[in-house]
Scaffold this motif. Structure first.
Motif, short mmCIF file in Angstrom:
data_model
loop_
_atom_site.label_atom_id
_atom_site.label_comp_id
_atom_site.label_asym_id
_atom_site.label_seq_id
_atom_site.Cartn_x
_atom_site.Cartn_y
_atom_site.Cartn_z
N MET A 102 0.85 -1.18 0.00
CA MET A 102 0.00 0.00 0.00
C MET A 102 0.89 1.23 0.00
SD MET A 102 -3.25 0.81 2.46
CE MET A 102 -3.71 -0.90 2.47
N ARG A 103 0.53 2.22 -0.79
CA ARG A 103 1.30 3.45 -0.93
C ARG A 103 0.61 4.58 -0.18
NH1 ARG A 103 1.45 7.62 -5.25
NH2 ARG A 103 -0.36 6.59 -6.14
N LEU A 104 1.36 5.28 0.69
CA LEU A 104 0.82 6.42 1.43
C LEU A 104 0.61 7.58 0.46
CD1 LEU A 104 0.09 7.69 4.19
CD2 LEU A 104 2.45 8.47 4.31
N ILE A 105 -0.59 8.16 0.47
CA ILE A 105 -0.94 9.28 -0.42
C ILE A 105 -0.87 10.61 0.32
CG2 ILE A 105 -2.76 10.26 -1.90
CD1 ILE A 105 -1.56 7.62 -2.94
N ALA A 106 -1.36 10.64 1.54
CA ALA A 106 -1.40 11.88 2.31
C ALA A 106 -1.51 11.54 3.78
CB ALA A 106 -2.59 12.74 1.88
N SER A 107 -1.18 12.51 4.62
CA SER A 107 -1.38 12.35 6.06
C SER A 107 -1.71 13.72 6.65
CB SER A 107 -0.13 11.76 6.74
OG SER A 107 0.95 12.66 6.63
N ALA A 108 -2.38 13.69 7.76
CA ALA A 108 -2.77 14.93 8.44
C ALA A 108 -2.90 14.65 9.93
CB ALA A 108 -4.09 15.46 7.89
N SER A 109 -2.74 15.69 10.72
CA SER A 109 -3.03 15.58 12.15
C SER A 109 -3.90 16.77 12.54
CB SER A 109 -1.75 15.53 12.98
OG SER A 109 -1.04 16.75 12.87
N VAL A 110 -4.79 16.52 13.48
CA VAL A 110 -5.73 17.54 13.93
C VAL A 110 -5.59 17.66 15.45
CG1 VAL A 110 -8.17 18.19 14.05
CG2 VAL A 110 -7.30 16.96 12.04
N THR A 111 -5.45 18.91 15.92
CA THR A 111 -5.26 19.16 17.35
C THR A 111 -6.27 20.21 17.79
OG1 THR A 111 -2.89 18.76 17.05
CG2 THR A 111 -3.56 19.84 19.10
N SER A 112 -6.89 19.95 18.93
CA SER A 112 -7.87 20.91 19.44
C SER A 112 -7.19 22.18 19.93
CB SER A 112 -8.68 20.27 20.58
OG SER A 112 -7.82 19.91 21.65
N THR A 113 -7.98 23.23 20.02
CA THR A 113 -7.54 24.51 20.58
C THR A 113 -8.47 24.80 21.76
OG1 THR A 113 -9.04 25.95 19.33
CG2 THR A 113 -6.96 25.29 18.23
N PRO A 114 -8.18 25.84 22.52
CA PRO A 114 -9.06 26.18 23.64
C PRO A 114 -10.41 26.75 23.21
CG PRO A 114 -6.89 27.24 23.89
CD PRO A 114 -6.94 26.61 22.54
N PHE A 115 -10.61 26.96 21.92
CA PHE A 115 -11.80 27.64 21.42
C PHE A 115 -12.81 26.66 20.85
CE2 PHE A 115 -8.08 30.37 20.90
CZ PHE A 115 -8.41 31.37 21.81
#
Length: 137
Positions: A1-14
Motif C-alpha cells: 500500500m502506498r501512502l498518499i497523504a497524512s494529516a493531524s488535527v489538534t484541538s484549541t481552547p476555542f
C-alpha cells in the motif's frame, strides 16, 4: 500500500476550532456560529468540497497541457446537500473563459469524473479507528 497523504488535527481552547497540519501547512477548521463554533476557519465539509474542486482543476489542467489545449481560467463550483435519508449529493459545475468546442468539453467532463479525489469519493474508503498510545508514559 502506498501512502498518499497524512494529516493531524489538534484541538484549541476555542470550542470547535482545531488546528490541521498536513503537507507542511497549518490550517484551521471550525464550525459557524450557528453550530456553536467561532467561524475561525472552514468547516470539515468545506474542506471536502475544496479538496474535490482543487483535484478536479489540477487534473483538468494536467490533461489540457498534455493535449496542448488552452483552457484558460477554470472555475469549479461545488455544493453538497443531503436528503432526508442522509445520502449525500455533490453537484460540481465547471466553467472556463476559453473557447472550447463540444468535443473538448465532453472529454474534460469525462476526465473530471476520473480525478483521484472523485474516484475516492465514488468508491468510498475503508476507515479504521484506533486508540493511540499515550504520549506521556
Amino acid at each position: 500500500m502506498r501512502l498518499i497523504a497524512s494529516a493531524s488535527v489538534t484541538s484549541t481552547p476555542f470550542n470547535y476550532t482545531h488546528r490541521v497540519e498536513t503537507a507542511g501547512f497549518e490550517l484551521l477548521s471550525d464550525e459557524p456560529p450557528s453550530s456553536g463554533g467561532q467561524n475561525a476557519g472552514p468547516a470539515p465539509y468545506d474542506y471536502l468540497l475544496a479538496s474535490l474542486g482543487a483535484c478536479t482543476a489540477i487534473t483538468l489542467r494536467m490533461y489540457a497541457e498534455k493535449k496542448g489545449w488552452h483552457i484558460g481560467e477554470l472555475q469549479i463550483s461545488l455544493t453538497l446537500s443531503k436528503d432526508q435519508e442522509g445520502r449525500a449529493w455533490i453537484e460540481r459545475s465547471i466553467s472556463t473563459d476559453a473557447l472550447l468546442d463540444d468535443t473538448q468539453w465532453a472529454r474534460l467532463l469525462e476526465i473530471a469524473d476520473k480525478s483521484p479525489v472523485t474516484r475516492t469519493l465514488l468508491k468510498g474508503a475503508n476507515i479504521s479507528t484506533s486508540r493511540a498510545a499515550p504520549e506521556n508514559v
